[in-house]
Scaffold this active site. Structure first.
Site, PDB file in Angstrom:
ATOM      1  N   TYR A  31      -1.438  -0.343  11.286  1.00  0.00           N
ATOM      2  CA  TYR A  31      -1.689  -1.003   9.994  1.00  0.00           C
ATOM      3  C   TYR A  31      -0.529  -0.755   9.023  1.00  0.00           C
ATOM      4  O   TYR A  31       0.060  -1.695   8.486  1.00  0.00           O
ATOM      5  CB  TYR A  31      -3.005  -0.501   9.376  1.00  0.00           C
ATOM      6  CG  TYR A  31      -3.129  -0.805   7.898  1.00  0.00           C
ATOM      7  CD1 TYR A  31      -3.242  -2.126   7.442  1.00  0.00           C
ATOM      8  CD2 TYR A  31      -3.114   0.212   6.931  1.00  0.00           C
ATOM      9  CE1 TYR A  31      -3.328  -2.416   6.086  1.00  0.00           C
ATOM     10  CE2 TYR A  31      -3.211  -0.065   5.578  1.00  0.00           C
ATOM     11  CZ  TYR A  31      -3.315  -1.380   5.154  1.00  0.00           C
ATOM     12  OH  TYR A  31      -3.395  -1.668   3.817  1.00  0.00           O
ATOM     13  N   THR A  80       0.824  -1.223   0.000  1.00  0.00           N
ATOM     14  CA  THR A  80       0.000   0.000   0.000  1.00  0.00           C
ATOM     15  C   THR A  80       0.851   1.264   0.000  1.00  0.00           C
ATOM     16  O   THR A  80       1.994   1.243   0.483  1.00  0.00           O
ATOM     17  CB  THR A  80      -0.917  -0.007   1.252  1.00  0.00           C
ATOM     18  OG1 THR A  80      -1.416   1.305   1.482  1.00  0.00           O
ATOM     19  CG2 THR A  80      -0.161  -0.426   2.511  1.00  0.00           C
ATOM     20  N   ASP A  81       0.274   2.357  -0.490  1.00  0.00           N
ATOM     21  CA  ASP A  81       0.975   3.649  -0.433  1.00  0.00           C
ATOM     22  C   ASP A  81       1.177   4.124   1.002  1.00  0.00           C
ATOM     23  O   ASP A  81       1.999   4.991   1.271  1.00  0.00           O
ATOM     24  CB  ASP A  81       0.218   4.728  -1.242  1.00  0.00           C
ATOM     25  CG  ASP A  81      -1.213   4.979  -0.775  1.00  0.00           C
ATOM     26  OD1 ASP A  81      -1.682   4.305   0.158  1.00  0.00           O
ATOM     27  OD2 ASP A  81      -1.867   5.869  -1.364  1.00  0.00           O
ATOM     28  N   GLU A  82       0.405   3.519   1.943  1.00  0.00           N
ATOM     29  CA  GLU A  82       0.484   4.002   3.333  1.00  0.00           C
ATOM     30  C   GLU A  82       1.846   3.725   3.965  1.00  0.00           C
ATOM     31  O   GLU A  82       2.176   4.304   4.997  1.00  0.00           O
ATOM     32  CB  GLU A  82      -0.656   3.401   4.169  1.00  0.00           C
ATOM     33  CG  GLU A  82      -2.004   3.745   3.564  1.00  0.00           C
ATOM     34  CD  GLU A  82      -3.195   3.552   4.476  1.00  0.00           C
ATOM     35  OE1 GLU A  82      -3.033   3.615   5.700  1.00  0.00           O
ATOM     36  OE2 GLU A  82      -4.297   3.367   3.934  1.00  0.00           O
ATOM     37  N   LYS A 130       2.348  -3.331   7.348  1.00  0.00           N
ATOM     38  CA  LYS A 130       2.536  -3.527   5.902  1.00  0.00           C
ATOM     39  C   LYS A 130       3.986  -3.204   5.504  1.00  0.00           C
ATOM     40  O   LYS A 130       4.572  -3.884   4.656  1.00  0.00           O
ATOM     41  CB  LYS A 130       1.566  -2.650   5.099  1.00  0.00           C
ATOM     42  CG  LYS A 130       0.098  -3.000   5.250  1.00  0.00           C
ATOM     43  CD  LYS A 130      -0.267  -4.381   4.720  1.00  0.00           C
ATOM     44  CE  LYS A 130      -0.223  -4.474   3.207  1.00  0.00           C
ATOM     45  NZ  LYS A 130      -0.695  -5.809   2.735  1.00  0.00           N
TER      46      LYS A 130
END
Ligand code: NAD
Ligand code: TYD
Length: 340
Positions: free
Chosen positions: A153, A125-127, A157
């Site tokens: 979260y 993810t971009d997060e 990741k």
């Protein structure tokens, strides 16, 4: 060719197999999913009886089970969508995020090594890049942007991404990683912004916007993400990370207003509530690498994708009404009680 798709009863993994199973009738797809609160077999009903598809219920953290599945399965590719995915839940209870999102990845990669899987693909993810300032539209996340996470979260990741790259360097495993911006589309669980707002607006319920609604997300229609993953798995270079995004930055307030307008509902439904702790300000992807190397381009703009999504929620009420009438009601009451 045989592919194991983990987390394939969830939102993106579900859209992935719904797209790929009919597209490649000569290839086999097996979904492994634990059917947590976010997994839903209803999503897979159109392909459940397809001759090139099989569903297996199981947990990616269960070593003995995963080993047995790989021993019998002879998979060429493994694509890992399985994860705990909701930031707000990770703030309440980080433990299961670390277990599934990191240890589950280790379990899968160990099985890939042992059983000679040709390629492991990690859906990230971009997060993992943290956030960007609101007043610097020139800044975008690139693949070499340092990892800098905000929530349990995103930290889980990022941990998984580092582990995947470590297995590539240490053991020479063939791996690829994709980091995508926020997805939206059919079969999206109604705890996430877009389906939450559609379902609540249709019921004339208040729409809880965190903070002042100025936070920006870069929205991509889910099948554009699925097509990008398919390209990376087949043609991406081993050991590489690919960013995926379609330059569709919108503030949360813009998204909510678009939904209200499309549904003919009043803006008075908007209710500003207490902000999410550690709330990332802005995500924005630079997809130049996947465009140049693999020729990927998104099919949908935000305007065409959101229209299609709203129509899907209008025409498939049964799918999401089942969810919001069940255990989910307790989740909403608990999660939003302290925000009001
Ligand atoms: P989701 O929450 O809708 O689905 C997750 C699926 O994984 C569910 O079917 C669930 O049952 C399954 N699962 C959870 N724990 C499991 C376990 N231990 N073993 C086996 N299955 C398990 O999530 P999603 O939105 O479809 O996201 C899929 C992947 O894409 C995730 O890895 C997520 O980090 C990533 N991602 C999501 C977005 C987004 O906007 N939704 C954007 C970029 C990346
Ligand atoms: P979300 O769908 O949870 O995705 P992510 O946090 O992974 O980007 O949230 C998208 C944006 O919407 C995020 O800035 C938080 C905001 N948001 C609200 O304002 N209200 C809500 O009820 C939810 C769930 C999210």
């Amino acid at each position: 060719m045989k592919t194991l798709v983990t987390g394939g009863a969830g939102f993106i993994g579900g859209n992935y197999v719904l797209t790929m199973v009919p597209r490649y009738p000569d290839e086999e797809y097996v979904v492994l999913d634990a059917l947590t609160y976010a997994g839903n077999l209803e999503t897979l009903k159109d392909i459940m009886d397809a001759p090139n598809f099989r569903f297996v219920k199981g947990n990616i953290c269960d070593r003995a089970f995963v080993d047995q599945l790989f021993a019998e399965g002879h998979f060429d590719y493994v694509i890992n969508f399985a994860a705990e995915t909701h930031v707000d839940r990770s703030v309440e209870d980080p433990g299961v995020f670390l277990t599934t999102n990191i240890l589950g990845v280790q379990t899968l990669m160990d099985a890939c090594r042992k059983h000679g899987v040709k390629r492991y693909h990690q859906v990230s993810t971009d997060e993992v890049y943290g956030d960007l300032p609101l007043d610097r539209p020139d800044l975008l996340f690139r693949e070499d942007t340092p990892l800098h996470t905000s929530s349990p979260y995103s930290a889980s990741k990022a941990g998984a991404d580092l582990l995947v790259l470590a297995y590539h360097r240490t053991y020479g495993m063939d791996v690829t990683i994709s980091r995508c911006s926020n997805n939206y589309g059919p079969y999206h669980f109604p705890e996430k912004l877009i389906p939450l707002m559609i379902s609540r607006a249709l019921a004339d319920e208040s729409l809880p916007v965190y903070g002042n609604g100025a936070n920006v997300r870069d929205w991509l229609y889910v099948t554009d993400h699925c097509n990008a993953i398919d390209m990376i798995v087949r043609r991406g270079r081993s050991g590489e990370v690919y960013n995926i995004g379609g330059h569709n930055e919108k503030s949360n307030l813009e998204v909510v207003r678009t939904i209200l307008k499309a549904l003919g509902k009043p803006e008075s439904l908007i209710h500003f509530v207490k902000d999410r702790p550690g709330h990332d300000l802005r995500y924005a992807m630079d997809p130049a690498k996947i465009e140049a190397e693999l020729g990927w381009k998104p099919e949908y703009t935000f305007e065409t994708g959101i229209r299609k999504t709203i129509d899907w929620y209008l025409n498939n009420r049964e799918w999401w009404e089942h969810i919001i009438m069940g255990e989910y009601q307790n989740y909403y009451a608990e999660m939003y009680r302290e925000r009001n």
